[in-house]
Design a protein around this motif. Structure first.
Motif, PDB file in Angstrom:
ATOM      1  N   ARG A 240       0.845  -1.199   0.000  1.00 13.09           N
ATOM      2  CA  ARG A 240       0.000   0.000   0.000  1.00 13.09           C
ATOM      3  C   ARG A 240       0.880   1.249   0.000  1.00 13.09           C
ATOM      4  NH1 ARG A 240      -2.142   2.619   4.455  1.00 13.09           N
ATOM      5  NH2 ARG A 240      -1.620   0.808   5.735  1.00 13.09           N
ATOM      6  N   ARG A 241       0.840   1.983  -1.088  1.00 12.21           N
ATOM      7  CA  ARG A 241       1.575   3.249  -1.178  1.00 12.21           C
ATOM      8  C   ARG A 241       0.678   4.346  -0.642  1.00 12.21           C
ATOM      9  NH1 ARG A 241       5.489   2.966  -6.426  1.00 12.21           N
ATOM     10  NH2 ARG A 241       6.690   4.333  -5.060  1.00 12.21           N
ATOM     11  N   LYS A 242       1.071   4.923   0.472  1.00 10.54           N
ATOM     12  CA  LYS A 242       0.264   5.953   1.113  1.00 10.54           C
ATOM     13  C   LYS A 242       0.303   7.250   0.303  1.00 10.54           C
ATOM     14  CE  LYS A 242       2.487   5.110   5.023  1.00 10.54           C
ATOM     15  NZ  LYS A 242       2.914   5.147   6.449  1.00 10.54           N
ATOM     16  N   ALA A 243      -0.755   8.018   0.453  1.00  4.73           N
ATOM     17  CA  ALA A 243      -0.857   9.269  -0.301  1.00  4.73           C
ATOM     18  C   ALA A 243      -0.029  10.353   0.380  1.00  4.73           C
ATOM     19  CB  ALA A 243      -2.319   9.698  -0.399  1.00  4.73           C
ATOM     20  N   ALA A 244       1.052  10.767  -0.255  1.00  7.00           N
ATOM     21  CA  ALA A 244       1.906  11.830   0.273  1.00  7.00           C
ATOM     22  C   ALA A 244       1.358  13.210  -0.065  1.00  7.00           C
ATOM     23  CB  ALA A 244       3.320  11.690  -0.269  1.00  7.00           C
ATOM     24  N   MET A 245       0.369  13.260  -0.949  1.00 11.02           N
ATOM     25  CA  MET A 245      -0.185  14.517  -1.472  1.00 11.02           C
ATOM     26  C   MET A 245       0.872  15.341  -2.210  1.00 11.02           C
ATOM     27  SD  MET A 245      -3.193  14.019  -0.682  1.00 11.02           S
ATOM     28  CE  MET A 245      -4.107  12.941   0.403  1.00 11.02           C
ATOM     29  N   VAL A 246       1.957  14.654  -2.557  1.00 12.96           N
ATOM     30  CA  VAL A 246       3.038  15.256  -3.343  1.00 12.96           C
ATOM     31  C   VAL A 246       3.447  14.240  -4.394  1.00 12.96           C
ATOM     32  CG1 VAL A 246       5.394  16.162  -3.326  1.00 12.96           C
ATOM     33  CG2 VAL A 246       3.873  16.626  -1.391  1.00 12.96           C
ATOM     34  N   ASP A 247       3.560  14.670  -5.625  1.00 11.76           N
ATOM     35  CA  ASP A 247       4.007  13.794  -6.701  1.00 11.76           C
ATOM     36  C   ASP A 247       5.518  13.643  -6.594  1.00 11.76           C
ATOM     37  OD1 ASP A 247       4.705  12.496  -9.015  1.00 11.76           O
ATOM     38  OD2 ASP A 247       3.378  13.674 -10.302  1.00 11.76           O
ATOM     39  N   TRP A 248       5.951  12.482  -6.128  1.00  9.23           N
ATOM     40  CA  TRP A 248       7.376  12.277  -5.889  1.00  9.23           C
ATOM     41  C   TRP A 248       8.187  12.206  -7.174  1.00  9.23           C
ATOM     42  CZ3 TRP A 248       8.439   8.554  -1.170  1.00  9.23           C
ATOM     43  CH2 TRP A 248       8.012   9.191   0.003  1.00  9.23           C
TER      44      TRP A 248
END
Length: 654
Positions: free
Chosen positions: A231-239
């Protein structure tokens, strides 16, 4: 039917309580037993040669070895009989050491019990059928769960050997607890200077993929062929766009607790934990962000030069296939505030944990390496360290030693003198000193002699504030008198606990863990980095408290074990698997609900009915479905219901 029985003396481990020779004579009278003998050490080369000789010369069709636990040598003896031409599953091991000799003192009673155990083993092997393993293809990719120093070392060793490795780290950066440390003992060298190059090596290695800010959600499959949902958590930043410039942090108006700095300072709602973070990417903590809480702000979006802010980002599940899994989930610090009201319970400002003190000592920490009291920001003139807070203390449920506290306290005591001046009074209250590593004892002596750190043997009973000081009340057991030290700053050597969520992750992977949440190895001596689930390995402090050198050494040992496993192109599966008698299956699907490996499936038959069917390559032979089935239509090869009943009858009807 020609059964051979071999009774082990195991020196005096068995023979000291059980009459091994007399037991062999009685076993010879059992039904279908054509040969019985006692051997000094059945696992030794002469002992195994005697078993093989008897199989060949006497034409034995079944073998029973009465010795130690099957966990020790069952594999040894299966290999032994197979080399002599006998199917390895026509062998049975009777445990007359752990289950008998070691727990009894009366020889007559112990011998009688051992005889009953041997009788049951003979009854079971009498109805045993030859079983055969199958071969399955092996996926060569490896999953490392945890990006601390142990996980990084394991990944680098495996990647250097040519394997593809994925590191899954739940935080937004790898590095683990070691990244929070200032210096390391006993060399007093910079922790970041050691760790950061390894972090960068992992990030740049062509065979390593880092999935930070991610967690393992689900694991299915079997050794050599695991299917893992990450599960990749939502960082709210496009890495893929973020360049780690930190401009968003500088402009963000919202404050948030700084976990990396152990709560000594605040960070911003959008943050990068520390300057050397790998990957150096920002994450928005939505619970502190004004946009997510109040619907206004978006400053970070306006100032980001890369256009990386993505308020609509969602969690996603990524599925990957792996041949082996390494658990390197690390450690957490004991929550002393909840368990030590006598130390202020977190309400006295100038009482802090060892990890908080590390961040204070660190030049890149919240105080820039300046040691001061939290109550008035003055430099302390008297610092007291208290050992064994949350370890070696049964009153808080932590009877084990945390392994590193004595040493990191000695290190911090020395650094206190360096930061605050040699005239600073430093006290260490201890139970006893455990300094077993290379150069550790000398390091503690150096603190006591060169730096004049005063060690007081005894527990501290109470901390309280009086006259602007923290009064440390305890006892000096060497002098036999109570002592009270007025301190400016008190540092608690808080112990090591298992990582938060370690037990639930263990259940996801079907591995064992102890009552403290540390993962259990398959065997403490012979298989110290393997678990009870084939293909899952351990590295570092997830198994037990460890210092950095031990964690790194174990990580390399784990990598070697993984390489041995994945060196083969095909693996043999265990034939101890469940089978379904579909003519009796009532399609209740209880087996599907309870199986931890998802081995049972619904299978449509020619007549149009749907019955349960076990996928042989997935089944791990745990037997849960057998116990659950209400109509007893599921059986486990090697542990059939008939064989169990025969064992019980052998004892009860004798």
């Amino acid at each position: 039917m020609r059964i051979g029985v071999f009774i082990c003396h195991c020196g005096t481990n068995i023979a000291g309580t059980v009459d091994s020779r007399g037991l062999a004579e009685r076993a010879a009278e059992l039904k279908d037993v054509v040969h019985s003998e006692d051997l000094m050490y059945t696992c030794s080369e002469p002992g195994q040669a005697a078993i093989q000789r008897a199989i060949k010369e006497l034409g034995l069709t079944r073998v029973v070895v009465a010795a130690c636990s099957p966990h020790m040598h069952e594999v040894t003896f299966r290999r032994c009989v197979e080399e002599a031409g006998l199917n390895p599953w026509l062998f049975e091991m009777a445990n007359i050491r752990e289950h008998c000799s070691w727990i009894h003192t009366d020889m007559e009673k112990a011998t009688e019990k051992a005889y009953e155990i041997v009788k049951m083993a003979v009854a079971k092997v009498r109805v045993a059928e030859p079983l055969f393993s199958e071969e399955v293809d092996v996926n060569k990719d490896v999953l490392v769960i945890g990006g601390g120093v142990a996980g990084i070392q394991t990944a680098l060793d495996l990647a250097d050997a040519g394997l593809k490795v994925t590191i899954v780290e739940r935080r937004s950066t790898i590095g683990g607890v070691m990244a929070q440390l200032d210096k390391t003992f006993p060399t007093i060298d910079c922790s970041a200077c050691i760790l950061t190059p390894r972090m960068v090596d992992a990030a740049h290695h062509e065979n390593i993929a880092i999935m930070a800010y991610s967690e393992v959600d689900r694991v299915s499959g079997y050794v050599g062929n695991f299917k893992v949902d990450i599960r990749r958590k939502a960082a709210m930043v496009d890495w893929t766009k973020c360049i780690g410039c930190e401009l968003c942090m500088q402009k963000c108006p919202s404050q948030a607790p700084d976990v990396f700095n152990s709560g000594l300072a605040e960070t911003k709602a959008i943050y990068i934990p520390f300057p050397q973070a790998v990957p150096k990417r920002a994450v928005i903590q939505t619970e502190y962000c004004r946009w997510f809480q109040q619907g206004k702000c978006r400053v970070c979006e306006r100032v980001c030069p890369a256009g990386a802010i993505d308020y609509e980002q969602k969690e996603e599940i990524v599925q990957r296939d792996f041949g082996a899994i390494v658990m390197a989930t690390g450690l957490d610090v004991f929550p002393w505030q909840e368990h030590y009201p006598q130390y202020g319970g977190g309400q006295i400002q100038d009482v802090i944990s060892g990890l908080q003190y590390e961040r204070m000592l660190n030049a890149s920490g919240p105080t820039g390496g300046h040691v001061h009291r939290l109550s008035n920001h003055e430099e302390p003139k008297t610092v007291v360290f208290i050992q064994c807070v949350g370890s070696r203390d049964e009153s808080v449920g932590r009877p084990y030693c945390s392994s590193v506290c004595c040493m990191y306290t000695a290190k911090q005591a020395i650094l206190t003198k360096s930061h605050c001046g040699m005239d600073t009074e430093v006290y260490v209250f201890y139970i006893d000193i455990r300094a077993a590593g290379k150069g550790y004892e000398e390091f503690v002596k150096r603190a006591q002699t060169e730096y004049d750190v005063k060690y007081v043997r005894g527990r501290v009973s109470k901390l309280y504030e009086e006259g602007g000081k923290v009064m440390v009340r305890g006892v000096d057991t060497l002098l036999g008198e109570q002592v009270e030290v007025p301190a400016d700053l008190v540092v608690l050597a808080s112990g090591i606990t298992s990582a938060d969520g370690a037990s639930s992750l263990a259940q996801t992977l079907n591995i064992s863990y102890d009552e403290y949440g540390f993962y259990k190895e398959s065997h403490p001596k012979l298989r110290p980095v393997e678990t009870n689930t084939a293909g899952v390995f351990l590295a570092g402090a997830c198994q037990s408290p460890k210092d950095i050198p031990t964690s790194v050494a174990q990580a390399s040992g784990t990598a070697a074990k993984v390489l041995v496993l994945l060196a083969k192109d095909k693996l043999k599966t265990s034939p101890l698997i469940a089978t379904v008698d579909q003519s009796r299956c009532v399609s209740c699907w209880k087996c599907l609900n309870v199986c931890p490996f998802s081995a049972p499936e619904k299978q449509e038959l020619r007549d149009g009915s749907t019955k349960s069917h076990v996928i042989e390559t997935v089944c791990q032979g745990c037997g849960i479905c057998v116990a659950t089935c209400p109509v007893n239509c599921i059986s486990l090869k090697g542990f059939t219901t008939d064989s169990v009943i025969d064992q019980i009858e052998e004892v009860l009807l004798a």
